[in-house]
Design a protein around this motif. Structure first.
Motif, PDB file in Angstrom:
ATOM      1  N   GLY A 183       0.773  -1.238   0.000  1.00  0.00           N
ATOM      2  CA  GLY A 183       0.000   0.000   0.000  1.00  0.00           C
ATOM      3  C   GLY A 183       0.798   1.278   0.000  1.00  0.00           C
ATOM      4  N   CYS A 184       2.086   1.219  -0.295  1.00  0.00           N
ATOM      5  CA  CYS A 184       2.908   2.439  -0.312  1.00  0.00           C
ATOM      6  C   CYS A 184       2.733   3.172  -1.634  1.00  0.00           C
ATOM      7  N   CYS A 185       2.161   4.362  -1.595  1.00  0.00           N
ATOM      8  CA  CYS A 185       2.108   5.188  -2.796  1.00  0.00           C
ATOM      9  C   CYS A 185       3.149   6.302  -2.729  1.00  0.00           C
ATOM     10  N   HIS A 186       3.925   6.313  -1.657  1.00  0.00           N
ATOM     11  CA  HIS A 186       5.049   7.235  -1.490  1.00  0.00           C
ATOM     12  C   HIS A 186       6.254   6.408  -1.075  1.00  0.00           C
ATOM     13  N   VAL A 187       7.302   6.398  -1.902  1.00  0.00           N
ATOM     14  CA  VAL A 187       8.528   5.697  -1.544  1.00  0.00           C
ATOM     15  C   VAL A 187       9.672   6.683  -1.460  1.00  0.00           C
TER      16      VAL A 187
END
Length: 372
Positions: free
Chosen positions: A202-206
């Motif tokens: 669910g990471c949309c920001h890395v």
């Protein structure tokens, strides 16, 4: 003239596990200790492995191979890859992990959650080796195979396994069967796998970093993000950015230091020390935009390292330089992928002082929008 040394190839943990399995099953069937095992690698090459040990007790047999990484040794180089085989009433080949082989706890990997971290190609290699031996001796029985790696849990601490959700040991890996010395392919594959795990969780920001030190500072800057959101990209800036876009990740924060990010700012997306020199004329031009006088700009042009330029700017109190450099990194990143992302750049000193930060979307300056 000096003759360039030919680097020696090594073998994957998957190949070692397959050879050990073939030897153990042969010993179980024949009642004879095996000294070697010959297998066919996925690339079609036939290789004979010497065994470190082989034993049997009538109900089970165990064989081991020492993993040889060739001239590109990694954390598993020298590890003992052990296979224990036994008969089972269930038909087919049943593969599991024992001591020192990790177990998958997060989605996004090629192995389902809950199973031993033995990747699909090694699993297929092991099945084929077992079926080959069974056919050789005309047998039709179920076989249980347990792969273990003594000390594997300690070895795994030198890898990214815990970050990927692989707990308790190393992974049994390999798609070709061989380890190509100093190949970039393995590192790129690890980046893709880490990004896939981040996406699946669910990471949309890395946050992509150039190394362990910059990752430490990145985690302090973005404490709200989960551990799997942090990806070590090493020198592969452009490749990592393109993979982020391909996977649909919305926001990418780049965290690093003056040396490599001075190259990114000028559009160099492979930032190995030998890939391209730092353009001190480019840095001098940014210094002038930031208000540096002729004398300071000339000093920048004559600098030896990008870190030295950073020291000059700090001593002169020219903090605008770092903001402009971060903006240039963001523009270069967006240009590399053709837009479609929000990109942030943070530049740090070696001791953890943040020198500057910028955030842009499709080339337009933005207030920090590192959210999704």
């Amino acid at each position: 003239m000096e003759t360039k040394k030919t680097l020696r190839e090594g073998y994957t943990t998957g190949s070692c596990a397959t050879a050990a399995t073939k030897a153990a099953l042969t010993a179980l069937i024949t009642g004879q200790v095996q000294a070697e095992a010959t297998i066919r690698l996925p690339i079609g090459r036939v290789v004979t492995f010497s065994l470190a040990s082989c034993s049997f007790d009538g109900e089970t047999a165990t064989a081991a191979v020492v993993k040889d990484g060739g001239d590109d040794p990694d954390a598993t180089h020298g590890a003992l890859i052990v296979s224990t085989v036994s008969w089972t009433s269930s038909p087919g080949v049943h593969i599991d992990g024992g001591e020192g082989v990790g177990r998958v706890t997060k989605p996004g990997l090629p192995v389902p959650v809950g199973e031993a971290a033995i990747n699909p190609v090694p699993r297929q290699m092991i099945r084929e080796a077992v079926n080959e031996v069974l056919a050789q001796y005309g047998l039709h029985q179920g076989v249980k195979v347990v792969i273990s790696v003594p000390g594997g849990e300690e070895i795994a601490k030198k890898t990214l396994n815990a970050r990927l959700g692989i707990i308790g040991g190393i992974s049994i890996l390999g798609t070709r069967g061989i380890v190509v010395p100093f190949s970039t392919a393995a590192y790129r594959a690890s980046i893709v796998q880490a990004l896939q795990v981040a996406k699946a969780n669910g990471c949309c920001h890395v946050v992509i970093t150039t190394g362990g030190r910059s990752e430490k500072y990145a985690m302090q800057e973005y404490p709200h993000l989960p551990e799997e959101a942090f990806i070590e990209m090493g020198d592969f800036v452009g490749f990592t950015l393109k993979q982020c876009k391909r996977l649909g990740i919305k926001t990418v924060s780049m965290v690093g230091m003056m040396g490599k990010f001075s190259k990114v700012a000028q559009g160099v997306m492979m930032v190995h020390s030998k890939s391209a020199p730092v353009d001190f004329g480019f840095l001098a031009a940014i210094a002038e935009q930031a208000g540096a006088g002729p004398e300071l700009a000339a000093a920048v042009r004559g600098a030896n390292t990008a870190a030295q330029v950073g020291d000059m700017m700090q001593e002169a109190g020219c903090t605008k330089f770092f903001e402009l450099l971060c903006e240039a990194c963001c523009r270069a990143a967006l240009n590399e992928v053709g837009g479609g992302l929000t990109v942030a750049t943070s530049i740090y000193t070696m001791n953890g002082q943040r020198l500057g930060k910028a955030v842009q979307t499709d080339g337009d300056d933005e207030v920090d929008r590192c959210r999704c």
